[in-house]
Motif scaffolding. Structure first.
Motif, PDB file in Angstrom:
ATOM      1  N   TYR A 255       0.841  -1.194   0.000  1.00 43.61           N
ATOM      2  CA  TYR A 255       0.000   0.000   0.000  1.00 43.61           C
ATOM      3  C   TYR A 255       0.878   1.247   0.000  1.00 43.61           C
ATOM      4  O   TYR A 255       2.023   1.240   0.423  1.00 43.61           O
ATOM      5  N   GLY A 256       0.305   2.332  -0.510  1.00 48.11           N
ATOM      6  CA  GLY A 256       1.028   3.605  -0.547  1.00 48.11           C
ATOM      7  C   GLY A 256       1.669   3.861  -1.906  1.00 48.11           C
ATOM      8  O   GLY A 256       1.234   3.310  -2.913  1.00 48.11           O
ATOM      9  N   PRO A 257       2.698   4.716  -1.919  1.00 48.72           N
ATOM     10  CA  PRO A 257       3.426   5.253  -0.771  1.00 48.72           C
ATOM     11  C   PRO A 257       2.572   6.109   0.175  1.00 48.72           C
ATOM     12  O   PRO A 257       1.667   6.794  -0.245  1.00 48.72           O
ATOM     13  N   VAL A 258       2.923   6.000   1.453  1.00 44.17           N
ATOM     14  CA  VAL A 258       2.334   6.808   2.510  1.00 44.17           C
ATOM     15  C   VAL A 258       3.238   8.018   2.730  1.00 44.17           C
ATOM     16  O   VAL A 258       4.463   7.891   2.710  1.00 44.17           O
ATOM     17  N   LEU A 259       2.635   9.186   2.915  1.00 42.67           N
ATOM     18  CA  LEU A 259       3.421  10.362   3.267  1.00 42.67           C
ATOM     19  C   LEU A 259       3.666  10.317   4.770  1.00 42.67           C
ATOM     20  O   LEU A 259       2.835  10.728   5.565  1.00 42.67           O
ATOM     21  N   SER A 260       4.800   9.761   5.157  1.00 40.98           N
ATOM     22  CA  SER A 260       5.111   9.495   6.552  1.00 40.98           C
ATOM     23  C   SER A 260       5.828  10.669   7.194  1.00 40.98           C
ATOM     24  O   SER A 260       6.729  11.266   6.595  1.00 40.98           O
ATOM     25  N   ARG A 261       5.458  10.975   8.433  1.00 42.33           N
ATOM     26  CA  ARG A 261       6.136  12.041   9.174  1.00 42.33           C
ATOM     27  C   ARG A 261       7.541  11.617   9.583  1.00 42.33           C
ATOM     28  O   ARG A 261       8.359  12.444   9.954  1.00 42.33           O
ATOM     29  N   ARG A 262       7.834  10.328   9.509  1.00 41.74           N
ATOM     30  CA  ARG A 262       9.123   9.822   9.968  1.00 41.74           C
ATOM     31  C   ARG A 262      10.041   9.419   8.824  1.00 41.74           C
ATOM     32  O   ARG A 262      11.264   9.502   8.946  1.00 41.74           O
ATOM     33  N   LEU A 263       9.468   8.968   7.699  1.00 41.14           N
ATOM     34  CA  LEU A 263      10.278   8.360   6.638  1.00 41.14           C
ATOM     35  C   LEU A 263      10.074   8.978   5.266  1.00 41.14           C
ATOM     36  O   LEU A 263      10.536   8.422   4.274  1.00 41.14           O
ATOM     37  N   GLY A 264       9.397  10.107   5.175  1.00 39.51           N
ATOM     38  CA  GLY A 264       9.136  10.668   3.856  1.00 39.51           C
ATOM     39  C   GLY A 264       8.060   9.860   3.138  1.00 39.51           C
ATOM     40  O   GLY A 264       7.036   9.519   3.723  1.00 39.51           O
ATOM     41  N   ARG A 265       8.304   9.524   1.885  1.00 34.05           N
ATOM     42  CA  ARG A 265       7.357   8.688   1.140  1.00 34.05           C
ATOM     43  C   ARG A 265       7.721   7.224   1.362  1.00 34.05           C
ATOM     44  O   ARG A 265       8.751   6.753   0.905  1.00 34.05           O
ATOM     45  N   SER A 266       6.858   6.527   2.076  1.00 34.80           N
ATOM     46  CA  SER A 266       7.151   5.165   2.514  1.00 34.80           C
ATOM     47  C   SER A 266       6.175   4.181   1.869  1.00 34.80           C
ATOM     48  O   SER A 266       4.965   4.294   2.047  1.00 34.80           O
ATOM     49  N   LEU A 267       6.717   3.216   1.127  1.00 33.43           N
ATOM     50  CA  LEU A 267       5.894   2.171   0.510  1.00 33.43           C
ATOM     51  C   LEU A 267       5.707   1.049   1.512  1.00 33.43           C
ATOM     52  O   LEU A 267       6.665   0.387   1.905  1.00 33.43           O
ATOM     53  N   GLY A 268       4.479   0.841   1.965  1.00 33.32           N
ATOM     54  CA  GLY A 268       4.211  -0.108   3.023  1.00 33.32           C
ATOM     55  C   GLY A 268       3.980  -1.522   2.539  1.00 33.32           C
ATOM     56  O   GLY A 268       3.427  -1.743   1.456  1.00 33.32           O
ATOM     57  N   ILE A 269       4.405  -2.476   3.357  1.00 33.34           N
ATOM     58  CA  ILE A 269       4.130  -3.896   3.118  1.00 33.34           C
ATOM     59  C   ILE A 269       3.493  -4.459   4.378  1.00 33.34           C
ATOM     60  O   ILE A 269       4.038  -4.338   5.471  1.00 33.34           O
TER      61      ILE A 269
END
Length: 292
Positions: free
Chosen positions: A10-24
């Protein structure tokens, strides 16, 4: 024609910790070792420490190859999702195979509850970054805030975090999630700070409630209070905020579709701005799809 949706990615998620994070996602929804009062996904429906192959490695790799082939390269690939990823016995094999597939850094977002198990420590050794949690300074508040599985003790959890951090060649960023009137007070911060010194992470990231929690009594701490509490913590400390100036400007090189948006929303509560930033789409498209 719309692309076929993804079951595990899912994503990429706009993460406050990792920038653009592609989740698994490596476990079924809300399969976890904890039932945290602050969880944005609600109450845990399967609280367990039983590790097994919840998701097959080949299925994940097939999806990841298709996703990366779109040309939209994230800042991180993150093993995270809607439960505790270390419950999947194949996580070590998956990390190794992802590392051979792409140069994108790989992060593991874990509550850290199983790091006292040697096999879990070994499984994470090839990751680039591990982000575990520590939300209390003693057994009593550990039980109150994290509501762990009965076979997880506070002592085991903390010792596991410390041992893993010493062994791990990558970086450990420790998240400390604070609640108003519970852990976000000086007396409790002093206990947490002593444990952080023992664990020795590369950095600490202070967080608090920003989305509707599992329990109404899990209350956020105001930003000014978070900065005051930061002074108790040794070493590098970040305040994880929702400030608009923290957002990353995104220029995606592929066309997100409805399946991408729905896969993201099924695992993470997001604003329309979060969706648009993470997937690189116009905010009106994010609003229209999330209404359906």
């Amino acid at each position: 024609m719309k692309a076929v949706g993804f079951k595990h990615i899912y994503g990429p998620v706009l993460s406050r910790r990792l920038g653009r994070s592609l989740g698994i996602d490596l476990v079924p929804f809300k399969t976890c070792t904890y039932d945290c009062v602050y969880c944005q996904l609600g109450r845990t429906t399967d609280k367990t420490i039983k590790r097994k192959e919840y998701v097959a490695v080949d299925a994940v790799l097939s999806e990841l190859e298709r996703k990366l082939a779109t040309g939209d390269i994230p800042d991180y690939i993150s093993l995270a999702g809607s439960g505790e990823p270390t419950l999947n016995t194949c996580i070590g094999e998956l990390i190794d195979k992802i590392k051979s597939l792409t140069d994108v850094p790989l992060a593991v977002l874990t509550n850290g509850s199983l790091l006292w198990m040697k096999e879990v420590q070994e499984a994470l050794m090839a990751a680039d970054l591990v982000l575990p949690s520590l939300d209390a300074g003693d057994e009593y508040l550990f039980q109150c805030v994290n509501r762990p599985h009965k076979d997880i003790s506070f002592e085991y959890m903390v010792n596991g975090l410390a041992e893993f951090t010493k062994r791990f060649s990558g970086e450990v960023w420790l998240e400390v999630f604070l609640l108003a009137g519970v852990t976000g007070i000086p007396s409790e911060m002093k206990k947490i700070a002593a444990l952080i010194k023992k664990i020795g992470p590369a950095r600490v990231q202070l967080n608090t409630v920003s989305r509707p929690p599992a329990e109404e009594f899990a209350l956020p701490i105001p930003p000014e209070r978070m900065y005051a509490l930061k002074e108790f913590i040794p070493g590098e400390v970040d305040i994880i905020s929702e400030n608009k100036e923290d957002k990353v400007h995104i220029f995606a090189s592929y066309e997100a579709n409805e399946a991408d948006i729905l896969a993201l929303l099924s695992r993470r509560p997001c604003t329309a701005e979060d969706i648009a930033g993470g997937l690189g789409i116009h905010i009106t498209e994010a609003i229209n799809t999330s209404k359906h």
